[in-house]
Scaffold this motif. Structure first.
Motif, PDB file in Angstrom:
ATOM      1  N   ALA A  33      38.493  25.184  28.358  1.00  0.00           N
ATOM      2  CA  ALA A  33      39.539  24.523  27.576  1.00  0.00           C
ATOM      3  C   ALA A  33      39.919  25.349  26.353  1.00  0.00           C
ATOM      4  N   ILE A  34      38.979  26.109  25.842  1.00  0.00           N
ATOM      5  CA  ILE A  34      39.263  26.965  24.692  1.00  0.00           C
ATOM      6  C   ILE A  34      39.878  28.289  25.145  1.00  0.00           C
ATOM      7  N   LYS A  35      39.292  28.883  26.165  1.00  0.00           N
ATOM      8  CA  LYS A  35      39.725  30.221  26.574  1.00  0.00           C
ATOM      9  C   LYS A  35      40.905  30.218  27.520  1.00  0.00           C
ATOM     10  N   ASN A  36      40.851  29.382  28.538  1.00  0.00           N
ATOM     11  CA  ASN A  36      41.825  29.454  29.625  1.00  0.00           C
ATOM     12  C   ASN A  36      42.795  28.281  29.623  1.00  0.00           C
ATOM     13  N   VAL A  37      43.149  27.842  28.416  1.00  0.00           N
ATOM     14  CA  VAL A  37      44.010  26.673  28.321  1.00  0.00           C
ATOM     15  C   VAL A  37      45.437  26.970  28.767  1.00  0.00           C
ATOM     16  N   GLY A  38      45.787  28.267  28.855  1.00  0.00           N
ATOM     17  CA  GLY A  38      47.138  28.626  29.280  1.00  0.00           C
ATOM     18  C   GLY A  38      48.179  28.266  28.249  1.00  0.00           C
ATOM     19  N   GLY A  39      47.796  28.330  26.985  1.00  0.00           N
ATOM     20  CA  GLY A  39      48.692  27.921  25.901  1.00  0.00           C
ATOM     21  C   GLY A  39      49.663  28.999  25.497  1.00  0.00           C
ATOM     22  N   ARG A  40      50.247  28.797  24.325  1.00  0.00           N
ATOM     23  CA  ARG A  40      51.266  29.718  23.840  1.00  0.00           C
ATOM     24  C   ARG A  40      50.671  31.099  23.588  1.00  0.00           C
ATOM     25  N   ASP A  57      46.421  30.828  23.112  1.00  0.00           N
ATOM     26  CA  ASP A  57      45.678  31.469  24.187  1.00  0.00           C
ATOM     27  C   ASP A  57      44.566  32.309  23.561  1.00  0.00           C
ATOM     28  N   TYR A  58      43.382  31.702  23.405  1.00  0.00           N
ATOM     29  CA  TYR A  58      42.292  32.389  22.721  1.00  0.00           C
ATOM     30  C   TYR A  58      41.689  33.508  23.559  1.00  0.00           C
ATOM     31  N   SER A  59      42.026  33.580  24.841  1.00  0.00           N
ATOM     32  CA  SER A  59      41.536  34.703  25.638  1.00  0.00           C
ATOM     33  C   SER A  59      42.106  36.009  25.109  1.00  0.00           C
ATOM     34  N   LYS A  60      43.206  35.942  24.369  1.00  0.00           N
ATOM     35  CA  LYS A  60      43.825  37.130  23.792  1.00  0.00           C
ATOM     36  C   LYS A  60      43.195  37.510  22.459  1.00  0.00           C
ATOM     37  N   ILE A  61      42.530  36.550  21.814  1.00  0.00           N
ATOM     38  CA  ILE A  61      42.028  36.777  20.460  1.00  0.00           C
ATOM     39  C   ILE A  61      40.520  36.976  20.437  1.00  0.00           C
ATOM     40  N   LEU A  62      39.785  36.035  20.990  1.00  0.00           N
ATOM     41  CA  LEU A  62      38.329  36.007  20.845  1.00  0.00           C
ATOM     42  C   LEU A  62      37.614  36.491  22.099  1.00  0.00           C
ATOM     43  N   ILE A  93      33.699  32.626  21.810  1.00  0.00           N
ATOM     44  CA  ILE A  93      34.110  31.337  22.364  1.00  0.00           C
ATOM     45  C   ILE A  93      32.889  30.488  22.677  1.00  0.00           C
ATOM     46  N   TRP A  94      31.820  31.108  23.174  1.00  0.00           N
ATOM     47  CA  TRP A  94      30.578  30.359  23.419  1.00  0.00           C
ATOM     48  C   TRP A  94      29.991  29.849  22.110  1.00  0.00           C
ATOM     49  N   ASP A  95      30.134  30.614  21.019  1.00  0.00           N
ATOM     50  CA  ASP A  95      29.695  30.123  19.710  1.00  0.00           C
ATOM     51  C   ASP A  95      30.440  28.853  19.334  1.00  0.00           C
TER      52      ASP A  95
END
Length: 349
Positions: free
Chosen positions: A156-163, A184-189, A194-196
């Motif tokens: 939900a944090i990483k692969n939410v498919g958001g903006r 889209d936190y997969s681009k940032i963190l 993300i596990w933290d």
């Protein structure tokens, strides 16, 4: 007799072979074993820091040559963190970081727009104009994440498919499509960060779930539209430490852990004059007692995670739930920890 024995022997061997092969093929492999290992290795306190500021060296962000956050680093090397962590050139009064930091939308109390963030509205009361740099407060309650499966929460944090990551994001996200959608936190963190966050949300966050830490009284409701209100919503905190907080123990904790910087009675010292730049009751450089009593959920969070940007940076303070109750009970005493402005760099009596 011999024939029977031979048949029985081979029958037994065949059965044993069958059972052995069946057991080999039926060995259960936990599909979440890798996720569980990542979760166990995660750091909840670091997750709390990321929740407060998604890019900072204290939260594991790579540093540049002089030790400051490397603003060019991101999980996706094509993304420039500098563009989203700072206002665009020529634009003042904005903090695009708010659109990418968890606390900017989700609130420190985990209640979203139903808690203390009801006052974080999207309008300027005098004109009805949009408030610069304020994202829409989330509807979801983060405290519910404690019951989520760790893999579901990670995704939900990483692969939410958001903006996407857009440095041009300005007032309330309306300048870009889906400006207020989850980023889209997969681009940032990186995954470890993300596990933290997952570990923080699952077991690190200290929420006022049973109203045992404080009492929150609200009037009105969060305004999700860009329209003025005759009477803006309010939030008032009281009964710090609940019914079983021990003020004496809280005072002792303050002396041992906090007084070296915050001074006698929270009046500040030569090391720290107070939460500089934070306005409470229209006063900056407020005393610690005033800050805790007027922004209680944020104070609880920053006791645990520390406060980036202060000089020196306030480090995180290991604390149990009972110790937090005791400290809040002590800081609720307006005589020992008074309100009002702090004289900068004042060395307390």
């Amino acid at each position: 007799m011999k024939t029977r024995t031979s048949v029985s022997f081979f029958t037994f061997m065949g059965l044993a072979s069958f059972l052995f092969q069946s057991c080999t093929h039926d060995v259960y492999i936990d599909p979440q074993a890798t996720d569980k290992a990542s979760y166990e290795n995660a750091d909840a306190v670091n997750g709390s820091k990321l929740f407060n500021n998604f890019e900072h060296v204290d939260a594991g962000w790579p540093a540049d040559a002089i030790g400051w956050p490397d603003v060019n680093f991101a999980n996706d090397p094509t993304i420039s963190i500098a563009g989203i962590a700072n206002p665009p050139t020529g634009v003042t009064g904005q903090k695009n970081r708010s659109f990418y930091t968890c606390s900017g939308c989700h609130a420190y109390d985990g209640l979203g727009r139903e808690g203390g963030y009801i006052t974080k509205t999207l309008y300027t009361a005098s004109s009805g104009a949009a408030t610069a740099g304020v994202p829409t407060v989330a509807v979801s309650k983060l405290k519910d994440c404690k019951d989520w499966d760790i893999t579901t929460l990670f995704n939900a944090i990483k692969n939410v498919g958001g903006r996407g990551i857009d440095p041009a994001l300005t007032v309330n996200g309306f300048s870009t499509p889906a400006g207020n959608a989850h980023p889209d936190y997969s681009k940032i963190l990186s995954d470890d960060k993300i596990w933290d966050l997952v570990k923080w949300l699952k077991e690190g966050a200290v929420y006022n779930e049973a109203n045992d830490l404080y009492t929150m009284t609200t009037t009105g409701a969060y305004n999700a539209t860009i329209t003025p209100m005759t009477t803006p919503p309010t939030v008032v905190y009281s009964n710090w430490g609940g019914t079983d907080g021990d003020a004496v123990a809280g005072d002792a904790f303050y002396v041992a852990k906090c007084m070296v910087c915050h001074g006698n009675g929270g009046r500040g010292t030569s090391l720290a004059s107070g939460p500089s730049g934070i306005t409470v009751n229209n006063t900056k450089n407020v005393q610690i007692g005033d800050f805790v009593r007027t922004r209680t959920p944020e104070a609880i969070h920053k006791i645990i995670s520390g406060q980036f940007g202060s000089s020196p940076w306030m480090c995180n303070t290991p604390i149990t739930r009972d110790e937090m109750k005791n400290l809040l009970k002590a800081l609720g005493n307006t005589t020992k920890y008074p309100s009002g402005a702090i004289t900068p760099n004042k060395i307390a009596d």
